[in-house]
Each structure stands twice: as C-alpha cells, then as structure tokens.
Design an enzyme around this catalytic site. Structure first.
Site, PDB file in Angstrom:
ATOM      1  CE  LYS A  84      -7.605   2.510  10.395  1.00 21.08           C
ATOM      2  NZ  LYS A  84      -6.694   1.431   9.883  1.00 21.08           N
ATOM      3  CB  ALA A 122      -6.572  -0.400   6.674  1.00 30.02           C
ATOM      4  CG  ASP A 147      -7.666 -12.734   2.987  1.00 32.69           C
ATOM      5  OD1 ASP A 147      -7.823 -11.735   3.743  1.00 32.69           O
ATOM      6  OD2 ASP A 147      -8.586 -13.220   2.313  1.00 32.69           O
ATOM      7  CB  ILE A 148      -5.085  -9.562   7.446  1.00 30.67           C
ATOM      8  CG1 ILE A 148      -5.934  -8.491   6.747  1.00 30.67           C
ATOM      9  CG2 ILE A 148      -3.600  -9.352   7.199  1.00 30.67           C
ATOM     10  CD1 ILE A 148      -5.689  -7.089   7.277  1.00 30.67           C
ATOM     11  N   GLY A 165       0.814  -1.222   0.000  1.00 30.58           N
ATOM     12  CA  GLY A 165       0.000   0.000   0.000  1.00 30.58           C
ATOM     13  C   GLY A 165       0.845   1.268   0.000  1.00 30.58           C
ATOM     14  CG  LEU A 218       2.230   3.907   6.049  1.00 34.31           C
ATOM     15  CD1 LEU A 218       3.149   5.134   6.051  1.00 34.31           C
ATOM     16  CD2 LEU A 218       1.307   3.938   7.262  1.00 34.31           C
ATOM     17  CE1 TYR A 276     -10.199   4.143   7.069  1.00 40.25           C
ATOM     18  CE2 TYR A 276     -10.339   6.520   7.400  1.00 40.25           C
ATOM     19  CZ  TYR A 276      -9.582   5.359   7.278  1.00 40.25           C
ATOM     20  OH  TYR A 276      -8.213   5.430   7.358  1.00 40.25           O
TER      21      TYR A 276
HETATM   22  N1  LIG Z   1      -4.190   7.029   2.916  1.00 39.06           N
HETATM   23  C1  LIG Z   1      -4.506   7.949   3.818  1.00 39.06           C
HETATM   24  O1  LIG Z   1      -4.703   9.150   3.512  1.00 39.06           O
HETATM   25  C2  LIG Z   1      -4.612   7.567   5.283  1.00 39.06           C
HETATM   26  C3  LIG Z   1      -4.919   8.544   6.221  1.00 39.06           C
HETATM   27  C4  LIG Z   1      -4.961   8.217   7.583  1.00 39.06           C
HETATM   28  C5  LIG Z   1      -4.736   6.901   7.973  1.00 39.06           C
HETATM   29  N2  LIG Z   1      -4.496   5.957   7.032  1.00 39.06           N
HETATM   30  C6  LIG Z   1      -4.269   4.574   7.497  1.00 39.06           C
HETATM   31  O2  LIG Z   1      -2.958   4.195   7.117  1.00 39.06           O
HETATM   32  C7  LIG Z   1      -2.914   2.787   6.859  1.00 39.06           C
HETATM   33  C8  LIG Z   1      -2.286   2.553   5.498  1.00 39.06           C
HETATM   34  O3  LIG Z   1      -3.136   3.135   4.509  1.00 39.06           O
HETATM   35  P1  LIG Z   1      -2.723   3.192   2.969  1.00 39.06           P
HETATM   36  O4  LIG Z   1      -3.188   4.485   2.444  1.00 39.06           O
HETATM   37  O5  LIG Z   1      -1.290   2.776   2.793  1.00 39.06           O
HETATM   38  O6  LIG Z   1      -3.671   2.045   2.394  1.00 39.06           O
HETATM   39  P2  LIG Z   1      -3.685   1.412   0.927  1.00 39.06           P
HETATM   40  O7  LIG Z   1      -2.730   2.104   0.016  1.00 39.06           O
HETATM   41  O8  LIG Z   1      -5.114   1.311   0.537  1.00 39.06           O
HETATM   42  O9  LIG Z   1      -3.111  -0.056   1.185  1.00 39.06           O
HETATM   43  C9  LIG Z   1      -3.904  -1.013   1.788  1.00 39.06           C
HETATM   44  C10 LIG Z   1      -3.074  -2.248   2.042  1.00 39.06           C
HETATM   45  O10 LIG Z   1      -3.931  -3.231   2.623  1.00 39.06           O
HETATM   46  C11 LIG Z   1      -3.713  -4.461   1.945  1.00 39.06           C
HETATM   47  N3  LIG Z   1      -4.901  -5.299   2.017  1.00 39.06           N
HETATM   48  C12 LIG Z   1      -6.141  -5.034   1.541  1.00 39.06           C
HETATM   49  N4  LIG Z   1      -6.960  -6.087   1.780  1.00 39.06           N
HETATM   50  C13 LIG Z   1      -6.208  -7.027   2.400  1.00 39.06           C
HETATM   51  C14 LIG Z   1      -6.460  -8.342   2.874  1.00 39.06           C
HETATM   52  N5  LIG Z   1      -7.683  -8.900   2.783  1.00 39.06           N
HETATM   53  N6  LIG Z   1      -5.446  -9.030   3.452  1.00 39.06           N
HETATM   54  C15 LIG Z   1      -4.228  -8.470   3.555  1.00 39.06           C
HETATM   55  N7  LIG Z   1      -3.904  -7.245   3.123  1.00 39.06           N
HETATM   56  C16 LIG Z   1      -4.902  -6.542   2.547  1.00 39.06           C
HETATM   57  C17 LIG Z   1      -3.398  -4.043   0.531  1.00 39.06           C
HETATM   58  O11 LIG Z   1      -2.766  -5.105  -0.142  1.00 39.06           O
HETATM   59  P3  LIG Z   1      -2.940  -5.333  -1.760  1.00 39.06           P
HETATM   60  O12 LIG Z   1      -2.950  -3.977  -2.385  1.00 39.06           O
HETATM   61  O13 LIG Z   1      -1.731  -6.154  -2.092  1.00 39.06           O
HETATM   62  O14 LIG Z   1      -4.229  -6.054  -1.962  1.00 39.06           O
HETATM   63  C18 LIG Z   1      -2.474  -2.862   0.792  1.00 39.06           C
HETATM   64  O15 LIG Z   1      -1.172  -3.313   1.068  1.00 39.06           O
HETATM   65  C19 LIG Z   1      -4.354   2.302   7.025  1.00 39.06           C
HETATM   66  O16 LIG Z   1      -4.521   1.820   8.329  1.00 39.06           O
HETATM   67  C20 LIG Z   1      -5.191   3.552   6.858  1.00 39.06           C
HETATM   68  O17 LIG Z   1      -6.425   3.439   7.542  1.00 39.06           O
HETATM   69  C21 LIG Z   1      -4.405   6.246   5.704  1.00 39.06           C
END
Ligand SMILES: NC(=O)c1ccc[n+]([C@@H]2O[C@H](COP(=O)([O-])OP(=O)(O)OC[C@H]3O[C@@H](n4cnc5c(N)ncnc54)[C@H](OP(=O)(O)O)[C@@H]3O)[C@@H](O)[C@H]2O)c1
Length: 311
Positions: free
Chosen positions: A137, A69, A45-46, A11, A13, A133
């Site tokens: 969380k 997430a 798959d978590i 993802g 992050l 959401y």
């Molecule tokens: N993005 C933001 O602006 C933001 C803001 C505040 C907090 N956050 C938090 O920061 C964290 C990281 O967010 P992000 O933006 O990096 O998210 P992201 O880009 O959407 O990445 C989500 C990750 O979750 C994995 N995933 C999805 N379904 C899954 C499953 N069933 N089993 C295992 N892995 C799975 C995806 O893997 P695949 O892609 O390989 O399927 C990917 O690695 C999250 O907790 C989010 O709530 C994000």
C-alpha cells in the site's frame, strides 16, 4: 455534469460510497467491479492496462476513486505478486489513464503503512510498514503521487459497515466466535480475543461521507492533493470490540482476553491516524461505534447469519 468513477464498487467501502453518492442527484456515478460485476457495475480487471485505458477513455470521469485492492494481510504475505499487481501497478495504470484526461484521482490507503510504535501518526509522519500488505500500500501511495499531480491518498484504519458476509470486516468477523461462545453446551469453550492491538474501527458510511465532501471540493475546482487521513476516535482492542458486539447482540458471550500478539502475519500495535488535515477543511463525520454497529447488525441478511440475530 460532474462524473465520478468508483473502482471496486462491490467491496465493503465501495458499496458504502456508491450509496452515499446516489444522494448527489446532480452527479453521475459509474461503478466497476471484478468478480461481482453485474447490471449496475461494469466489469473491469484493473490489472488489464488496455481495459483500464478503454474504460477511462469511454467514461471520461472528472474524478476516480480507487477502492479496489487486495487488503487481506495474510494473502498479501503469501502472494506478494498479487498484492503488487493490485495495490501498486494497478494504481499507477489507473492514475496514468485518468491523468491524461485531467481527472482527479483519490486512492485509498491504510494505517498499516506505519509500524504502530509512536501513535498518533500525522499524514507527514515517516511510514515503516511491518508486513507485505502495508509495504504494497505504501508503494501504491508512491505510485500515485509519482504518476499524477492531481491526486490524493486517503489513509484509513480498520473498517466496518453494512456487510453481506461476516468475514468482510475484521470487526464483524468476530461475530461467529462470539455467538458460539454463548452456547449453553458444556463442551463450548470461551472465545479468545486479541487484547493487545489497539484499533480505531471506522464506519464505512462515515468514510463515504468524507469522500463525498472531498469530491465536492474537486467539483468546485478546489481539489485536495497529497496525503490525508480519516479515523474513528474510539480506541478498542478486538476483545473490547467483541464485548460491545455481544452487548448489541444480547448474547452472554464467554470471552478471554489474549494480551500478547498471536498473528502469523506481523501487525502493528497502534497506528492511530491523526485526521486533522481533513478536520481543518471542515470535512468529517463520526458515528459512535455502539450506534453504528447496531445499524450494521440490523441490516445483515440474517437468513444465512449463523443462528444469531440482532438485539
Ligand atoms: N477493510 C479494511 O479494514 C481496510 C482498512 C484500511 C484500509 N482499507 C483500504 O480500503 C480500500 C477498500 O477496502 P475494502 O475493505 O472495501 O476491500 P474489499 O471489500 O476487499 O473490496 C475489494 C474490491 O476490490 C475489487 N477487486 C479485487 N480484485 C480486482 C481486480 N483484479 N480488478 C478490479 N477490481 C478488483 C473487488 O471486486 P470484486 O469483489 O467484484 O471482485 C472489490 O470491489 C482498500 O484500498 C483497502 O486497502 C481497508
């Protein structure tokens, strides 16, 4: 050797974190992904409790970072079961498995646990999420703290960083509309941008640096517990972000501010996170937005980038 498992390493992050941890030559890192698993990322798959248990048993990490997430508010609103499975139940499963082996678990959460009416928010302020959401969380935070003592929640606001697709971040997702508004064609309208919600865009390599500093504490036997928060310190609406993006792209964009919220999913006005708990520990780094966004644009794979290029 200190071993870290990064769950959700594919993802936005997770990738920045794996890049940061690669600089730590004396640590071992194991990465997992779901759809984007491959040679450098174990498929996990978590939602699969048995697979999670086997993974933790096999890898025996000293620390686990949960960056997987469902973080798209509209999807969470429409599919609360999916939001719960990933953002709550999977956190509990991972934490229980890691806890049995004495691993420290860092779970990533969001500023959307707050309602955005009384910023800034300290880590111990009362959460009151406005949408599915944020609620999922917040439940995930509770699942972690109820399941293990050796756990920590890191709340973050709007993220941006090196990306493979504009849509990955709500910051870079503005680029196509900005580029389209800069067209010379008389048929092209100005792009309307939200000028109501105040955000603190935070650079994923800075967050990755913060997480590395937290992991260093754990490696030294001084694990941080409870809730901590990290945030950039430049307030901006999406309209202001769009102006800065247009400047960085050297585009004569036509942008119109929208002063009232129009989102289908309710979103908070201003959830500014107080980062003082980490700052007091000497943890933190903030790259100025204008510097960071130029790095993101310079690294973007422009071949598929929709006809605009970096300044
Ligand atoms: N993005 C933001 O602006 C933001 C803001 C505040 C907090 N956050 C938090 O920061 C964290 C990281 O967010 P992000 O933006 O990096 O998210 P992201 O880009 O959407 O990445 C989500 C990750 O979750 C994995 N995933 C999805 N379904 C899954 C499953 N069933 N089993 C295992 N892995 C799975 C995806 O893997 P695949 O892609 O390989 O399927 C990917 O690695 C999250 O907790 C989010 O709530 C994000």
């Amino acid at each position: 050797m200190f071993k870290v498992a990064v769950i959700g390493a594919s993802g936005l992050l997770g990738r920045a974190l794996v890049d940061e941890l690669a600089q730590q030559a004396d640590w071992q890192v194991v990465s997992t992904a779901f759809r984007r698993a491959g040679p450098s990322r174990v498929a996990l798959d978590i939602r699969d409790e048995q697979a999670v248990g086997q993974f933790i048993e096999r890898e025996a990490p000293d620390a686990l970072v949960i960056a997987a997430a469902e973080r798209r508010p509209d999807i969470c609103e429409n599919d609360p079961a999916l939001a719960r499975a990933l953002n709550v139940d999977a956190v509990r499963t991972l934490a229980a498995a890691a806890g049995q082996r004495g691993a420290w678990v860092l779970s990533i959460s969001t500023d959307y646990v707050f309602d955005g009416t009384h910023p800034p928010y300290r880590h111990d302020a009362l959460p009151a999420p406005l949408n599915a959401y944020g609620r999922s969380k917040l439940e995930g935070e509770r699942a972690l703290t109820e399941t293990i003592e050796l756990g920590c929640v890191l709340r973050l606001p709007l993220l941006y960083g090196p990306t493979v697709d504009w849509a990955e971040s709500a910051v870079t997702s503005l680029v196509p509309a900005i580029a389209a508004s800069a067209s010379d064609s008389p048929d092209v309208k100005a792009a309307t941008m939200d000028a109501w919600a105040i955000r603190y865009p935070t650079f994923t390599p800075d967050v990755a640096f913060v997480i590395r500093q937290m992991l260093e504490r754990r490696a030294r036997g001084e694990a941080i517990r409870g809730i901590v928060q990290w945030s950039g310190d430049e307030p901006m609406t999406k309209y202001e972000i769009a102006i800065r993006l247009a400047e960085a792209l050297q585009l004569e964009a036509r942008l119109t501010p929208q002063h009232t919220p129009t989102d289908a999913t309710p979103r908070p006005h201003n959830c500014h996170l107080d980062s003082s708990r980490l700052e007091a520990l000497g943890i933190g780094r903030r790259t100025p937005f204008d510097t960071a966004i130029r790095q993101v644009l310079a690294k973007f794979p422009w071949q598929g980038g929709g006809g605009v290029g970096p300044a």
